[in-house]
Write an enzyme that holds these catalytic residues in place. Structure first.
Site, PDB file in Angstrom:
ATOM      1  N   ASP A 454       0.729  -1.229   0.010  1.00 29.77           N
ATOM      2  CA  ASP A 454      -0.036  -0.031  -0.079  1.00 29.77           C
ATOM      3  C   ASP A 454       0.675   1.215   0.080  1.00 29.77           C
ATOM      4  O   ASP A 454       0.558   2.375  -0.487  1.00 29.77           O
ATOM      5  CB  ASP A 454      -1.207  -0.014   1.220  1.00 29.77           C
ATOM      6  CG  ASP A 454      -0.433  -0.376   2.591  1.00 29.77           C
ATOM      7  OD1 ASP A 454       0.842  -0.483   2.552  1.00 29.77           O
ATOM      8  OD2 ASP A 454      -1.100  -0.256   3.559  1.00 29.77           O
TER       9      ASP A 454
HETATM   10  C1  LAN Z   1       3.303  -1.038  10.156  1.00 27.83           C
HETATM   11  C2  LAN Z   1       3.199   0.053   9.864  1.00 27.83           C
HETATM   12  C3  LAN Z   1       2.378   0.428   8.707  1.00 27.83           C
HETATM   13  C4  LAN Z   1       1.640  -0.598   8.112  1.00 27.83           C
HETATM   14  C5  LAN Z   1       0.726  -0.061   6.917  1.00 27.83           C
HETATM   15  C6  LAN Z   1       1.499   0.413   5.827  1.00 27.83           C
HETATM   16  C7  LAN Z   1      -0.153   0.892   7.564  1.00 27.83           C
HETATM   17  C8  LAN Z   1      -0.209  -1.223   6.469  1.00 27.83           C
HETATM   18  O1  LAN Z   1      -1.034  -1.072   5.692  1.00 27.83           O
HETATM   19  C9  LAN Z   1       0.709  -2.463   6.242  1.00 27.83           C
HETATM   20  C10 LAN Z   1       1.646  -2.886   7.138  1.00 27.83           C
HETATM   21  C11 LAN Z   1       2.596  -1.915   8.082  1.00 27.83           C
HETATM   22  C12 LAN Z   1       3.821  -1.652   7.052  1.00 27.83           C
HETATM   23  C13 LAN Z   1       3.145  -2.079   9.458  1.00 27.83           C
HETATM   24  C14 LAN Z   1       3.434  -3.648   9.648  1.00 27.83           C
HETATM   25  C15 LAN Z   1       3.683  -3.842  11.136  1.00 27.83           C
HETATM   26  C16 LAN Z   1       4.714  -2.843  11.884  1.00 27.83           C
HETATM   27  C17 LAN Z   1       5.814  -2.519  10.835  1.00 27.83           C
HETATM   28  C18 LAN Z   1       3.684  -1.527  11.605  1.00 27.83           C
HETATM   29  C19 LAN Z   1       2.417  -1.523  12.468  1.00 27.83           C
HETATM   30  C20 LAN Z   1       4.658  -0.396  12.488  1.00 27.83           C
HETATM   31  C21 LAN Z   1       5.172  -1.425  13.693  1.00 27.83           C
HETATM   32  C22 LAN Z   1       5.133  -2.626  13.474  1.00 27.83           C
HETATM   33  C23 LAN Z   1       6.160  -3.740  13.813  1.00 27.83           C
HETATM   34  C24 LAN Z   1       5.952  -5.103  13.537  1.00 27.83           C
HETATM   35  C25 LAN Z   1       6.520  -3.424  15.051  1.00 27.83           C
HETATM   36  C26 LAN Z   1       7.712  -4.294  15.503  1.00 27.83           C
HETATM   37  C27 LAN Z   1       6.805  -5.567  16.508  1.00 27.83           C
HETATM   38  C28 LAN Z   1       7.078  -6.814  16.058  1.00 27.83           C
HETATM   39  C29 LAN Z   1       5.893  -7.590  16.315  1.00 27.83           C
HETATM   40  C30 LAN Z   1       8.102  -7.539  15.461  1.00 27.83           C
END
Ligand code: LAN
Length: 720
Positions: A454
């Site tokens: 996205d």
């Molecule tokens: C995110 C942030 C952005 C998010 C969007 C782009 C909004 C979504 O549409 C796709 C998935 C994604 C990229 C995403 C995946 C998981 C993340 C990276 C996070 C929520 C930000 C933090 C999270 C990450 C997994 C945090 C670290 C924790 C672990 C469990 C390893």
């Protein structure tokens, strides 16, 4: 629930001088580094910019603007404020904090490797943790969550490493709560891990994480390359550290911690029995029988004595993969958890004085965000691309892009989007099981370098809207947009939907062996309505300007719509995974249906969706959905209306062509009533979420989506 903030203003809490912090986001590429000037430097330094003041919670002192009487004027005022806090290189920075399980990894990792913790970090991290402590004395998994053993045990040791004494009232209270919850023995797996690394939990108390898994043939359905990238990238260095039983050597301080964390003497704990001991308050995804059976087999293998050559080969393989991940991401890692685990692995192999560790140390800074309540570690190295592409679209959609006073800001946005696109595949591509990146936009910075479906689509949309719709000078050629299209077309799943970082590569049953008790749905990729919609709208936007692969796009979009329709619940809603919750997903879903020609006038599905949204509107005209929606899976009203969710609902209803204009007007009036005299909106409840159970902040949404909703409402509904 609510975190107490009393400690922030307590006079005896040590703090730095906020006026000496600077955000160096001017180096291009969107990198965020907060630095603290010495007294002398502060005398001669440039004064703080509005951007820095804003994020530090210092009054910007922007002038009062003429009172807005129409939504467009309000949007204009909103951007008059927002452009003041644009970074010099063109993007918008922001606090991407919220999770409370990240900083312990940083502090334990720095302690374990003897990395000096800058004094100003230490002061401000302590202040932050004090401010996020719940009233019962503990910490949660995230700032909006109740206290857990994970949050409390790991943040307790963090505070202690940062110099807080065991007899400080905050520590006494936290310890009291921890003991009430059964002590640190009941920490979930990732908590046990950090405590074991620190040497205050016995590795015997953790289920095995054999790095030999990485030696399996790729075709095996449970091979880690098939897992969700975050999960596999966390379990990779974990396998190395587990196999080596990496721990800080015992010292008097750690000895003392061992006494503080448990309800019984450390040496009397039956560690093996702790493997399945997880405190009830922590559990989101309980162990399944399959997981426990598998862990039993692995435990048997360990007891027999693993084949030494295999173990060695596994360790070597894990190390090689860690190296590739570091090199692919400029030593950032995919996120903060694997960043710190990789940090330990590289230190263990290469030693503190290596060039590698110099680079790793430098990139610690990218995860540290300084805010009014202190310093936190962020969920990624920022949300730069994501935030910037939304405001870009809002500016074009509202027409504000044409205002003379916005021209320079818009040109800088386009320039930044240009720099942020990833032009090549990863350096270690297939060897590191990485998805292609050529043509992608990432979530944060180009350097972090992971494709997100996205983000690629929203980045591409923003570029097309600025260049084609608004006529800004072309920076990004059609050939480069074709790369984005090529990439997106390879990301579609069989269902027609799109996942986050790559295609779904593993079977759903992998979820049965999810060993991280605190998160759900993390083992594999899934289709997400939000990601799917972004891709569909991105491709259709591209199709408006080019014939390139038009038939492929049509096929892809048709299949995607099938998925989107199938994902709609009988009540008309869509469930969102990456923000709170139904309101968010519905904005995306209705945008894509609009592009497929469906509206309230001709589609029962869209009418049902509108009915659902309208039924949630509150007496004051706004919408407010609680974080709990994500956890329980049904719509839960928040305590108050929220401007961000009100904006999402308005955008959704406008996409749907809802005829209930009065409902939209009431929502618009609520947003306008909350606007400050200088054009800004104040931050409200945390709206981001991940893995069903953890909240995360998106403080730019209160600017971008309000401006977008107001501008769009003004354009689509007449007679303001
Ligand atoms: C995110 C942030 C952005 C998010 C969007 C782009 C909004 C979504 O549409 C796709 C998935 C994604 C990229 C995403 C995946 C998981 C993340 C990276 C996070 C929520 C930000 C933090 C999270 C990450 C997994 C945090 C670290 C924790 C672990 C469990 C390893």
């Amino acid at each position: 629930m609510a975190a107490s903030t009393s400690a922030v203003s307590a006079p005896d809490v040590e703090r730095t001088d906020l006026s000496r912090w600077r955000l160096n986001s001017h180096e291009g590429g969107g990198r965020h580094v907060w630095t603290y000037l010495s007294h002398e430097e502060a005398q001669t330094a440039e004064p703080q910019r509005d951007e820095e003041k804003y994020w530090l919670g210092i009054e910007v002192g922007a002038p009062s603007l003429p009172r807005a009487t129409t939504p467009l004027d309000a949007a204009r005022n909103g951007f008059a404020f927002y452009r003041r806090i644009q970074a010099r290189d063109g993007h918008w920075a922001g606090d991407y904090g919220g999770p409370l399980f990240l900083m312990p990894g940083l502090v334990i990792g720095m302690y374990a490797t003897g990395t000096p913790i800058p004094r100003e970090w230490s002061i401000e991290m302590r202040r932050y943790l004090r401010s996020k402590c719940n009233e019962d004395g503990g910490w949660g998994l995230h700032i909006a969550g109740g206290s857990t053993v994970f949050g409390t045990a790991t943040n307790y040791v963090t505070c202690r490493i940062l110099g807080m004494a065991a007899d400080e009232p905050v520590m006494v209270k936290a310890r009291g709560l921890l003991h009430k919850l059964g002590g640190a023995t009941g920490a979930p797996a990732w908590g046990k891990l950090w405590l074991a690394i620190l040497g205050v939990y016995d590795w015997e108390g953790l289920h095995p994480v054999p790095p030999e898994l990485w030696l399996l043939p790729d075709a095996i359905p449970i091979h880690p390359w098939r897992w969700w990238p975050h999960t596999r990238m966390v379990y990779l260095p974990m396998g190395y550290l587990w196999a080596k039983r990496f721990s800080v050597p015992l010292n008097p301080f750690l000895q003392q911690l061992r006494e503080e964390l448990y309800t019984q003497p450390y040496d009397t704990i039956n560690w093996f029995r702790q493997r399945n001991n997880v405190a009830q308050v922590d559990i989101w995804a309980p162990h399944t029988r399959t997981l426990e059976a598998l862990m039993g087999v692995l435990a048997g293998y360990e007891m027999l004595g693993p084949v030494a050559a295999l173990r060695e080969a596994g360790i070597r393989r894990a190390y090689e993969m860690v190296v590739m991940e570091d090199e692919n991401t400029g030593y950032q890692g995919i996120g903060p958890v694997n960043k710190m685990l990789n940090y330990l692995v590289r230190w263990d192999v290469e030693g503190p004085d290596s060039d590698v560790m110099r680079q790793h140390r430098e990139k610690l800074k990218d995860f540290m965000w300084m805010g009014p309540e202190g310093m936190r570690m962020t969920g990624t190295n920022g949300s730069q691309l994501w935030d910037t592409s939304f405001i870009a679209q809002a500016l074009v959609d509202s027409g504000l892009v044409d205002d003379a006073e916005n021209k320079a800001a818009c040109a800088r946005v386009l320039h930044w989007l240009d720099e942020c696109q990833i032009r090549e595949n990863p350096r270690h591509h297939k060897a590191a099981y990485r998805f292609a990146t050529k043509g992608a936009w990432p979530f944060s910075t180009k350097e972090q370098g992971y494709t997100v479906s996205d983000c690629t689509a929203e980045g591409m949309k923003a570029v097309i809207m600025l260049q084609k719709d608004a006529g800004l000078d072309e920076q990004i050629s059609e050939a480069r947009l074709r790369d984005s299209v090529d990439l997106l077309l390879t990301m579609q799943n069989k269902s027609g939907g799109f996942a986050s970082y790559e295609t779904i590569n593993g079977p759903k049953i992998l979820e049965w062996i999810n060993p991280a008790e605190v998160f759900g749905d993390i083992m594999i990729e899934y289709d997400y309505p939000e990601c799917t919609t972004s891709v569909v709208t991105g491709l259709l936007k591209f199709k408006q300007m080019s014939d390139y692969r038009a038939a492929d796009i049509d096929r892809c979009v048709k299949a995607a719509f099938k998925y989107i329709m199938a994902a709609q619940r009988p009540d008309g809603s869509w469930f969102g995974s990456w923000a709170v919750c139904f309101t968010y997903a519905m904005m995306f879903a209705l945008e894509s249906l609009h592009l497929s020609g469906q509206s309230c006038g001709n589609s029962a599905a869209v009418r049902r969706a509108c009915h659902f949204l309208l039924s949630k509107q509150r007496a004051d005209g706004g919408w407010g959905e609680a974080f709990e929606s994500c956890v329980v899976g049904t719509y839960v009203q928040a305590k108050t209306s929220q401007v961000v969710q009100t904006s999402w609902a308005i955008i959704a209803l406008l996409h749907a062509g809802s005829e209930d204009h009065e409902a939209i007007r009431r929502g618009v009036r609520l947003i306008m009533s909350r606007q400050q005299a200088d054009g800004q909106w104040r931050d409200e409840d945390t709206v981001g979420v991940f893995n069903r159970n953890c909240s995360i902040s998106y403080p730019n949404y209160v600017h971008s989506f309000t401006i977008w909703a107001l501008g769009k409402a003004h354009r689509q509904i007449k007679g303001w």
